[in-house]
Motif scaffolding. Structure first.
Motif, PDB file in Angstrom:
ATOM      1  N   SER A  66      41.565  38.717  35.887  1.00 50.72           N
ATOM      2  CA  SER A  66      40.396  38.027  36.421  1.00 50.72           C
ATOM      3  C   SER A  66      40.841  36.835  37.265  1.00 50.72           C
ATOM      4  CB  SER A  66      39.499  37.543  35.280  1.00 50.72           C
ATOM      5  OG  SER A  66      40.136  36.514  34.548  1.00 50.72           O
ATOM      6  N   PRO A  67      40.011  36.407  38.240  1.00 49.64           N
ATOM      7  CA  PRO A  67      40.398  35.255  39.080  1.00 49.64           C
ATOM      8  C   PRO A  67      40.686  34.000  38.276  1.00 49.64           C
ATOM      9  CG  PRO A  67      38.526  36.433  40.038  1.00 49.64           C
ATOM     10  CD  PRO A  67      38.751  37.021  38.680  1.00 49.64           C
ATOM     11  N   THR A  68      39.882  33.726  37.248  1.00 50.71           N
ATOM     12  CA  THR A  68      40.099  32.530  36.422  1.00 50.71           C
ATOM     13  C   THR A  68      41.442  32.586  35.708  1.00 50.71           C
ATOM     14  OG1 THR A  68      37.711  32.347  36.053  1.00 50.71           O
ATOM     15  CG2 THR A  68      39.152  31.131  34.559  1.00 50.71           C
ATOM     16  N   ALA A  69      41.759  33.757  35.157  1.00 50.69           N
ATOM     17  CA  ALA A  69      43.042  33.915  34.471  1.00 50.69           C
ATOM     18  C   ALA A  69      44.198  33.822  35.446  1.00 50.69           C
ATOM     19  CB  ALA A  69      43.071  35.252  33.738  1.00 50.69           C
ATOM     20  N   ALA A  70      44.001  34.319  36.651  1.00 49.54           N
ATOM     21  CA  ALA A  70      45.065  34.250  37.659  1.00 49.54           C
ATOM     22  C   ALA A  70      45.398  32.803  37.996  1.00 49.54           C
ATOM     23  CB  ALA A  70      44.632  35.002  38.917  1.00 49.54           C
ATOM     24  N   PHE A  71      44.380  31.952  38.136  1.00 48.28           N
ATOM     25  CA  PHE A  71      44.630  30.534  38.390  1.00 48.28           C
ATOM     26  C   PHE A  71      45.324  29.880  37.203  1.00 48.28           C
ATOM     27  CE2 PHE A  71      41.385  30.788  41.792  1.00 48.28           C
ATOM     28  CZ  PHE A  71      42.074  30.101  42.787  1.00 48.28           C
ATOM     29  N   ALA A  72      44.929  30.265  35.969  1.00 49.65           N
ATOM     30  CA  ALA A  72      45.528  29.665  34.778  1.00 49.65           C
ATOM     31  C   ALA A  72      47.000  30.015  34.653  1.00 49.65           C
ATOM     32  CB  ALA A  72      44.772  30.123  33.535  1.00 49.65           C
ATOM     33  N   LEU A  73      47.369  31.220  35.048  1.00 49.29           N
ATOM     34  CA  LEU A  73      48.756  31.671  34.897  1.00 49.29           C
ATOM     35  C   LEU A  73      49.621  31.286  36.087  1.00 49.29           C
ATOM     36  CD1 LEU A  73      50.940  33.304  33.403  1.00 49.29           C
ATOM     37  CD2 LEU A  73      50.046  35.364  34.528  1.00 49.29           C
ATOM     38  N   PHE A  74      49.127  31.523  37.295  1.00 48.32           N
ATOM     39  CA  PHE A  74      49.957  31.337  38.487  1.00 48.32           C
ATOM     40  C   PHE A  74      49.721  30.010  39.185  1.00 48.32           C
ATOM     41  CE2 PHE A  74      49.205  35.991  38.174  1.00 48.32           C
ATOM     42  CZ  PHE A  74      50.512  36.386  37.951  1.00 48.32           C
TER      43      PHE A  74
END
Length: 284
Positions: free
Chosen positions: A192-200
């Protein structure tokens, strides 16, 4: 009081058939029409014959329970012991629930009640009985479907640990056999976009772009590369380096990533996780 046995038989036949159908759906047993109709007929015959024999109160309950168990055994077609047990438990549960619903309705509409004999069938409008039974069946069927969908999702949620450039997150991912995405020949998971920001963070490690086709149409999305992903499935652990993720909607806040089938198959020697996901998608 005059009782027309053919009307009583038809009413009990339909109600027993409805309750048995719900019980079979709950137990995930195979529904065979011939068995279901025969079991409903036996149940209707029991309902007609029961008032003709005088039983002590304790014996009456035993006979009713034995009769209910018998028609459940007849209705189940080549099931396991677990299927028989769950079917019986569900049948009695639905019987009590429907009986309670009808009792409340009869009390509300002032249907005549005779102590010791129950509600008189003649004084209860047939339309009321079957309308309530239909509403009850629809509500239960929707509840059964929602329950097994929820259980299927929970069963296929796997603990995952994702690591990229010193950032480590612990999420649950859905092992979905419907995800067949590949990029440069390698499996692609969805994040998900939110998870992508949290990880990367904001510096996305974009490896390329790819077209993703969903029920909402086809769109182009960036493909991100994660340094390491660890997937836990029971006692098995699978560590994969350089995993591709396509940014997209996972459909739930409960799991921010959708795992590729190839990763879950590699995670378990007999592909148990992937097979369970495929069976759930096929409605088995």
């Amino acid at each position: 009081m005059v009782v027309y046995w053919e009307y009583a038989f038809a009413e009990n036949f339909l109600l027993d058939g409805l309750l048995l159908w719900l019980a079979l759906k709950t137990s995930r047993g195979k529904i065979r029409l011939r068995n279901l109709l025969f079991a409903a007929a036996v149940g209707a015959a029991e309902a007609i014959a029961f008032p003709l024999v005088a039983f002590p109160v304790w014996a009456a309950y035993l006979v009713k329970i034995a009769g209910g168990a018998l028609i459940c055994v007849i209705a189940v077609y080549r099931g396991s012991k677990k299927t028989y047990f769950v079917c019986m438990a569900a049948f009695f549960l639905y019987t009590f629930a429907l009986g309670g619903l009808l009792t409340a309705a009869y009390s509300f509409f002032g249907v005549e009640y005779e102590e010791g004999n129950g509600y008189l069938v003649e004084s209860a409008p047939v339309t009321l009985v079957f309308c309530l039974a239909a509403i009850f069946a629809i509500a239960c069927a929707m509840g059964i479907k929602a329950f097994f969908r929820f259980r299927g999702v929970q069963k296929n949620l796997l603990r995952c640990t994702l690591t990229h450039r010193g950032c480590t997150v612990h999420w649950r991912g859905l092992a979905d056999s419907g995800n067949c995405l590949r990029f440069r020949g390698e499996p692609v998971c969805v994040i998900s976009p939110t998870a992508a920001f949290a990880l990367f963070g904001r510096d996305f490690p974009v490896a390329g772009r790819m077209n993703v086709r969903t029920v909402n149409g086809e769109r182009e999305t960036p493909v991100l590369e994660c340094e390491k992903v660890v997937i836990y499935c029971g006692k098995q652990t699978n560590t994969i380096e350089h995993v591709y993720f396509a940014v997209g909607d996972t459909g739930s806040k409960e799991y921010p990533i959708i795992l590729h089938t190839a990763l879950t198959e590699g995670n378990h020697g007999n592909a148990e996780c992937a097979q369970s996901a495929a069976e759930q998608n096929l409605g088995q």
